[in-house]
Design a protein around this motif. Structure first.
Motif, mmCIF file in Angstrom:
data_model
loop_
_atom_site.group_PDB
_atom_site.id
_atom_site.type_symbol
_atom_site.label_atom_id
_atom_site.label_comp_id
_atom_site.label_asym_id
_atom_site.label_seq_id
_atom_site.Cartn_x
_atom_site.Cartn_y
_atom_site.Cartn_z
ATOM 1 N N VAL A 189 0.843 -1.199 0.000
ATOM 2 C CA VAL A 189 0.000 0.000 0.000
ATOM 3 C C VAL A 189 0.881 1.252 0.000
ATOM 4 C CG1 VAL A 189 -1.706 1.323 1.307
ATOM 5 C CG2 VAL A 189 -1.941 -1.161 1.116
ATOM 6 N N GLU A 190 1.979 1.218 0.775
ATOM 7 C CA GLU A 190 2.873 2.379 0.802
ATOM 8 C C GLU A 190 3.501 2.606 -0.569
ATOM 9 O OE1 GLU A 190 6.304 4.391 3.588
ATOM 10 O OE2 GLU A 190 6.362 2.216 3.338
ATOM 11 N N THR A 191 3.860 1.548 -1.246
ATOM 12 C CA THR A 191 4.398 1.683 -2.600
ATOM 13 C C THR A 191 3.379 2.354 -3.507
ATOM 14 O OG1 THR A 191 5.677 -0.347 -2.286
ATOM 15 C CG2 THR A 191 5.422 0.435 -4.534
ATOM 16 N N ALA A 192 2.135 1.915 -3.421
ATOM 17 C CA ALA A 192 1.080 2.526 -4.233
ATOM 18 C C ALA A 192 0.910 3.997 -3.893
ATOM 19 C CB ALA A 192 -0.230 1.771 -4.031
ATOM 20 N N ALA A 193 1.013 4.329 -2.602
ATOM 21 C CA ALA A 193 0.815 5.714 -2.175
ATOM 22 C C ALA A 193 1.899 6.635 -2.724
ATOM 23 C CB ALA A 193 0.776 5.790 -0.652
ATOM 24 N N VAL A 194 3.161 6.277 -2.471
ATOM 25 C CA VAL A 194 4.236 7.181 -2.893
ATOM 26 C C VAL A 194 4.446 7.121 -4.405
ATOM 27 C CG1 VAL A 194 5.380 7.183 -0.657
ATOM 28 C CG2 VAL A 194 6.021 5.471 -2.332
ATOM 29 N N GLY A 195 4.279 5.935 -5.007
ATOM 30 C CA GLY A 195 4.411 5.830 -6.458
ATOM 31 C C GLY A 195 3.269 6.522 -7.172
ATOM 32 N N GLY A 196 2.047 6.313 -6.668
ATOM 33 C CA GLY A 196 0.901 6.980 -7.271
ATOM 34 C C GLY A 196 0.985 8.486 -7.151
ATOM 35 N N CYS A 197 1.493 8.953 -6.013
ATOM 36 C CA CYS A 197 1.687 10.389 -5.809
ATOM 37 C C CYS A 197 2.749 10.918 -6.773
ATOM 38 C CB CYS A 197 2.103 10.632 -4.363
ATOM 39 S SG CYS A 197 2.281 12.372 -3.912
ATOM 40 N N ALA A 198 3.802 10.148 -6.986
ATOM 41 C CA ALA A 198 4.875 10.569 -7.896
ATOM 42 C C ALA A 198 4.357 10.712 -9.323
ATOM 43 C CB ALA A 198 6.023 9.559 -7.847
ATOM 44 N N HIS A 199 3.485 9.818 -9.740
ATOM 45 C CA HIS A 199 2.897 9.935 -11.083
ATOM 46 C C HIS A 199 2.061 11.200 -11.203
ATOM 47 C CE1 HIS A 199 0.938 8.984 -14.848
ATOM 48 N NE2 HIS A 199 -0.240 9.006 -14.255
ATOM 49 N N LEU A 200 1.359 11.563 -10.135
ATOM 50 C CA LEU A 200 0.508 12.754 -10.164
ATOM 51 C C LEU A 200 1.309 14.050 -10.258
ATOM 52 C CD1 LEU A 200 -2.226 11.770 -7.555
ATOM 53 C CD2 LEU A 200 -2.505 12.001 -10.034
ATOM 54 N N VAL A 201 2.605 13.973 -10.047
ATOM 55 C CA VAL A 201 3.456 15.143 -10.301
ATOM 56 C C VAL A 201 3.344 15.559 -11.767
ATOM 57 C CG1 VAL A 201 5.867 15.911 -10.446
ATOM 58 C CG2 VAL A 201 5.065 14.677 -8.413
ATOM 59 N N ASN A 202 3.094 14.587 -12.653
ATOM 60 C CA ASN A 202 3.113 14.853 -14.090
ATOM 61 C C ASN A 202 1.738 14.779 -14.758
ATOM 62 O OD1 ASN A 202 6.142 14.859 -14.346
ATOM 63 N ND2 ASN A 202 5.846 12.787 -13.561
ATOM 64 N N PHE A 203 0.834 13.997 -14.206
ATOM 65 C CA PHE A 203 -0.484 13.797 -14.805
ATOM 66 C C PHE A 203 -1.573 13.975 -13.750
ATOM 67 C CE2 PHE A 203 2.339 11.489 -17.652
ATOM 68 C CZ PHE A 203 1.831 11.779 -18.905
ATOM 69 N N MET A 204 -2.824 13.974 -14.188
ATOM 70 C CA MET A 204 -3.944 14.158 -13.267
ATOM 71 C C MET A 204 -4.938 13.002 -13.296
ATOM 72 S SD MET A 204 -4.630 18.263 -13.655
ATOM 73 C CE MET A 204 -5.571 18.379 -12.128
ATOM 74 N N GLY A 205 -4.654 11.942 -14.047
ATOM 75 C CA GLY A 205 -5.538 10.796 -14.121
ATOM 76 C C GLY A 205 -5.005 9.636 -13.300
ATOM 77 N N THR A 206 -5.840 9.093 -12.402
ATOM 78 C CA THR A 206 -5.393 7.982 -11.570
ATOM 79 C C THR A 206 -6.565 7.209 -11.010
ATOM 80 O OG1 THR A 206 -4.010 7.359 -9.677
ATOM 81 C CG2 THR A 206 -5.316 9.367 -9.449
ATOM 82 N N ASP A 207 -6.357 5.915 -10.824
ATOM 83 C CA ASP A 207 -7.268 5.080 -10.057
ATOM 84 C C ASP A 207 -6.611 4.605 -8.762
ATOM 85 O OD1 ASP A 207 -9.306 5.275 -11.958
ATOM 86 O OD2 ASP A 207 -9.801 3.152 -11.790
ATOM 87 N N THR A 208 -5.415 5.098 -8.477
ATOM 88 C CA THR A 208 -4.694 4.723 -7.265
ATOM 89 C C THR A 208 -5.045 5.724 -6.168
ATOM 90 O OG1 THR A 208 -2.929 3.694 -8.555
ATOM 91 C CG2 THR A 208 -2.413 4.257 -6.284
ATOM 92 N N VAL A 209 -6.093 5.400 -5.431
ATOM 93 C CA VAL A 209 -6.656 6.325 -4.448
ATOM 94 C C VAL A 209 -5.615 6.800 -3.446
ATOM 95 C CG1 VAL A 209 -8.324 6.513 -2.565
ATOM 96 C CG2 VAL A 209 -8.990 5.392 -4.707
ATOM 97 N N VAL A 210 -4.776 5.878 -2.953
ATOM 98 C CA VAL A 210 -3.820 6.260 -1.912
ATOM 99 C C VAL A 210 -2.752 7.217 -2.427
ATOM 100 C CG1 VAL A 210 -4.171 4.264 -0.419
ATOM 101 C CG2 VAL A 210 -2.533 4.105 -2.306
ATOM 102 N N GLY A 211 -2.536 7.260 -3.728
ATOM 103 C CA GLY A 211 -1.619 8.255 -4.283
ATOM 104 C C GLY A 211 -2.146 9.660 -4.080
ATOM 105 N N ILE A 212 -3.459 9.824 -4.238
ATOM 106 C CA ILE A 212 -4.091 11.120 -3.985
ATOM 107 C C ILE A 212 -3.974 11.484 -2.511
ATOM 108 C CG2 ILE A 212 -6.280 12.379 -4.019
ATOM 109 C CD1 ILE A 212 -7.109 10.604 -6.390
ATOM 110 N N LEU A 213 -4.234 10.505 -1.633
ATOM 111 C CA LEU A 213 -4.145 10.767 -0.199
ATOM 112 C C LEU A 213 -2.733 11.178 0.202
ATOM 113 C CD1 LEU A 213 -6.293 7.817 1.199
ATOM 114 C CD2 LEU A 213 -6.985 10.188 0.815
ATOM 115 N N CYS A 214 -1.741 10.569 -0.407
ATOM 116 C CA CYS A 214 -0.351 10.936 -0.121
ATOM 117 C C CYS A 214 -0.087 12.386 -0.506
ATOM 118 C CB CYS A 214 0.590 9.992 -0.866
ATOM 119 S SG CYS A 214 2.343 10.277 -0.539
ATOM 120 N N ALA A 215 -0.569 12.790 -1.669
ATOM 121 C CA ALA A 215 -0.374 14.170 -2.122
ATOM 122 C C ALA A 215 -1.073 15.154 -1.186
ATOM 123 C CB ALA A 215 -0.908 14.331 -3.547
ATOM 124 N N GLN A 216 -2.234 14.779 -0.690
ATOM 125 C CA GLN A 216 -2.985 15.671 0.189
ATOM 126 C C GLN A 216 -2.385 15.745 1.592
ATOM 127 O OE1 GLN A 216 -6.824 13.739 -0.292
ATOM 128 N NE2 GLN A 216 -7.561 15.389 -1.613
#
Length: 466
Positions: A189-216
């Motif tokens: 889950v932590e991998t999904a959070a930090v990796g998903g957040c890292a992708h959101l640095v460049n794009f705005m489309g995601t289904d990885t919910v915890v990536g959004i939570l990490c950014a917030q």
């Protein structure tokens, strides 16, 4: 309830580091180390993820009496006969620093795009009795390689897609051209959070919910929501209707979501029949009367071959226009998303073949899971953490390694600074004092995060030069 495996800071290290306090030269008082990308797949790196690591694992009180006692018991069992634990060192931190870590960390601002082979952060003890602590925390800090590498890889994909859009379509749509499907395909889950957040640095489309939570939660993302998704089917919600009722399953998708974007997996049985017959004839009127686009997902077979055939059939059934760049654009009621086996190379290949066939990149988006968040490793960008300076018996020592069998592993000497001139990044070595234009900024000192970056700041830096 079982305890978490990461709730004792003293044990968040490699085993061999537990005994390293005995191995430095006598009268060592300072150990200064740095982190860099020595090279790798991409010529530049997006530095990202340190703030998460600092807040999650280093900030505040990290050393308690209970933690010390537990770590000593663990060490005695792990290293028989067990005389290796630095109890005096940890109790010094508890007594003199209230359990907070006496180190200072400097780093390039997160989101900065830096040429490889340059320093990205430095670490140094602030208490001369804690010289051993600098490299004790290497294990944790080096894990920044992961979000940094995801952000770097994601940005490279963004550049590749933008190159195509600039030639064939509208670059304004770039933010939603690569969707994160990686949650289920990563190791934790932590991998999904930090990796998903890292992708959101460049794009705005995601289904990885915890990536959004990490950014917030770790980067104060907002006021704009950092990531978006759309209603979408999966194979179970289509195949549960049975093969003979696939059309009704697809009709249901259109009726349940009468407006906006809606995505439908369409390869459960026969993608070509789905495109030409079900969408192109049976449900065409309903699709054309919707206020929004149906996003069709082929997702099986050879990506280039299948995508080209799907585009051909969609063009025949729904029509297309030719844009100002002389490329074909499908009727806006239908679009395509390919979400299987997507990585940097396949994106380039698919877009190149579509362009060669006269299709604009506006027609397609991509979804990536393991290729975005999992099929990366520390050597993708050759990330390394090395000691470059020490003070021993009041003497300053430039520290380095220079293995004769691998010149690529030569490390830097002395205190470091990161400067930029003419768009080129350079690491200055063996610095005797502060350096004008040094981009390394203090972000952590003695248990406290001293500089934070917002998600919008980071996105802005990463967008430079794309």
């Amino acid at each position: 309830m079982s305890r978490s495996c990461d709730d004792n800071f003293l044990l968040l290290t490699d085993s061999y580091k537990i005994g390293h306090f005995k191995q430095y030269p006598p009268k060592t008082t300072t150990v200064y180390s740095y982190f860099e990308s020595r090279g790798g797949k991409y010529p530049q790196t997006v530095f990202f993820g340190l703030q998460y690591m600092l807040k999650k694992h280093l900030e505040g009180v990290r050393v308690t009496q209970e933690a010390i006692d537990e770590a000593e018991i663990f060490t005695k069992g792990h290293f028989p006969p067990g005389d290796i634990f630095n109890r005096a060192g940890w109790e010094h931190i508890l007594k003199e620093h209230g359990g907070k870590l006496p180190i200072v960390i400097k780093a390039v601002p997160e989101g900065t795009v830096v040429d490889v082979s340059n320093v990205l952060m430095t670490i140094e003890n602030t208490d001369p009795k804690c010289y051993w602590l600098t490299n004790y925390i290497e294990t944790l800090l080096v894990q920044v390689w992961y979000p940094m590498t995801v952000a770097t890889h994601s940005r490279a994909c963004k550049k590749a897609i933008l190159d195509n859009l600039r030639a064939t379509g509208d670059p304004e749509g770039i933010q939603f051209k690569l969707h994160d499907f990686g949650f289920r395909g990563v190791s934790s889950v932590e991998t999904a959070a930090v990796g998903g957040c890292a992708h959101l640095v460049n794009f705005m489309g995601t289904d990885t919910v915890v990536g959004i939570l990490c950014a917030q939660r770790f980067y104060k993302a907002g006021p704009t929501f950092p990531g978006f998704s759309i209603p979408a089917s999966e194979h179970s919600t289509i195949t549960a209707w049975g093969r003979d009722n696939e059309k009704e399953a697809m009709r249901n998708m259109l009726e349940q979501y009468p407006e906006g974007l809606v995505a439908c997996v369409s390869d459960s049985y026969d993608i070509y029949e789905a495109v030409s017959k079900i969408y192109g004839e049976d449900l065409k009127e309903k699709i054309m009367n919707r206020k929004g686009s149906l996003v069709i997902r082929p997702d099986s077979g050879d990506p280039v071959e299948v995508t080209l055939e799907v585009f051909k059939r969609l063009g025949e059934k729904f029509g297309f226009t030719t844009n100002s760049k002389n490329y074909k654009v499908l009727d806006p009621h239908v679009r395509v998303l390919w979400g299987d086996g997507i990585n940097y190379e396949s994106i380039i290949d698919i877009l190149a073949q579509l362009q060669a066939a006269g299709w604009s990149g506006d027609n397609i988006a991509f979804g990536s899971g393991g290729g975005l968040l999992q099929k990366l490793h520390r050597d993708t960008q050759k990330c390394a953490f090395k000691c470059s300076f020490a003070v021993v018996d009041n003497k300053k020592v430039d520290v380095y390694k220079d293995p004769i069998t691998d010149p690529g592993k030569v490390s830097k000497k002395g205190r470091l600074a990161l400067v930029q001139a003419g768009g080129k990044w350079t690491t200055k070595t063996q610095c005797s004092g502060s350096v004008d234009g040094d981009h390394l900024v203090e972000v952590f000192r003695d248990g406290k995060v001293t500089r934070e970056y917002t998600f919008e700041e980071i996105r802005a830096r990463a967008s430079v030069g794309v």
